[in-house]
Design an enzyme around this catalytic site. Structure first.
Site, PDB file in Angstrom:
ATOM      1  N   ASP A 106     -14.382  45.777  35.457  1.00 27.91           N
ATOM      2  CA  ASP A 106     -15.569  44.933  35.511  1.00 27.91           C
ATOM      3  C   ASP A 106     -16.716  45.789  36.041  1.00 27.91           C
ATOM      4  OD1 ASP A 106     -17.171  42.672  35.501  1.00 27.91           O
ATOM      5  OD2 ASP A 106     -16.577  42.074  37.511  1.00 27.91           O
ATOM      6  N   LYS A 107     -17.930  45.485  35.624  1.00 32.42           N
ATOM      7  CA  LYS A 107     -19.078  46.269  36.108  1.00 32.42           C
ATOM      8  C   LYS A 107     -19.591  45.751  37.446  1.00 32.42           C
ATOM      9  CE  LYS A 107     -23.383  45.774  34.698  1.00 32.42           C
ATOM     10  NZ  LYS A 107     -24.130  45.633  35.979  1.00 32.42           N
TER      11      LYS A 107
END
Length: 289
Positions: free
Chosen positions: A25-26
């Site tokens: 995930d960013k």
């Protein structure tokens, strides 16, 4: 334990040893997860906002000159819209202007932005009647309620989606038809913001005549665009390099605009193709592989 890693199941080590791809995930993993509004486009002006994190201290600048946000009517309405169309709260820590968010970083950033202008959620009376929640397919959130004894709908969402729901644009001297030229200008500014690694959101509103739920998000009045910064964690570059040296490829997954994803990827030396959700949905299992 010497490497600051505690293993509670040996199978975890086996899984890690067989790993060839990491999908990360960013927001909050690759990045710090501390959103800060840095730019606002409203009333045909592009404002810069100073300050970082969850401290409600910062200046609003127009062409490098400090302005008083309380004298900007469209900005003020935008701040209130951002507060009302919001499920997050911020709590002051001690006597300073530092806050702790209770909710999502994106919504907290909007509350901090408004607090910098002296507009706080606790000072406003808004009776919320209905909410249409944010969804990854809709990319919008709407709230319907009463403010100053009038019915309002406040909406926030992805600029490229929300702009198509807008019929008008708010300026300091009134409400005007949103022309194709206006739309293109907004989309160009949005593109420039995403190139600068900023995550973008649009804000709109209306005073509805019909209270039918399926019509609440139609014929909106565009208020503006905000660009938020969520910088990468300092250690991420090294982690990606270590993974690559170990033969592990890294994929970054984000709900952000393509341009923002590309800009963040450049900062952390992550190379590769970019594909968005719409394109992904069209792929067969073999093509995805």
């Amino acid at each position: 334990a010497k490497k600051n890693a505690i293993v509670n199941r040996m199978s975890v080590i086996e899984t890690l040893g067989e790993t060839t791809v990491i999908c990360s995930d960013k927001t909050g993993t690759i990045t710090k997860g501390e959103m800060t509004v840095k730019k606002i486009f409203s009333d045909n002006n592009l404002f810069d906002v100073s300050g970082t994190g969850y401290e409600a201290t910062g200046k609003f600048l127009l062409r490098n000159k400090e302005i008083n946000p309380s004298k900007e009517p469209v900005l003020n309405l935008m701040f209130k819209s951002a507060i009302f169309c919001n499920d997050t709260r911020i709590e002051r820590i001690g006597d300073d202007n530092i806050y702790r968010p209770i909710g999502t970083p994106t919504e907290a950033a909007l509350l901090i932005m408004s607090a910098k202008a002296g507009i706080l959620k606790d000072d406003l009376e808004f009776e919320r009647i209905e909410e249409i929640p944010f969804g990854s397919d809709r990319k919008m959130m709407s709230v319907f309620g009463k403010f100053n004894s009038k019915n309002y709908v406040f909406v926030k969402g992805a600029p490229e989606i929300l702009i198509n729901q807008c019929k008008s644009i708010q300026r300091s001297d009134g409400v005007f038809t949103l022309t194709a030229r206006d739309k293109q200008k907004i989309l160009n500014i949005n593109k420039n913001m995403t190139k600068d690694t900023l995550r973008t959101l649009s804000i709109a509103y209306k005073t509805p005549i019909s209270l039918k739920k399926d019509q609440l998000e139609e014929e909106l009045i565009f208020l503006g665009l905000v660009g938020m910064e969520d910088p990468p964690r300092e250690e991420v570059k090294d982690s990606i390099r270590i993974c690559m040296n170990a033969g592990i490829s890294v994929k970054m997954i984000t709900g952000d605009n393509k341009g923002t994803a590309i800009a963040i990827a450049k900062e952390i030396n992550l190379k590769g193709e970019v594909i968005d959700g719409f394109e992904l949905d069209k792929l067969t299992d073999e093509e995805l592989q």
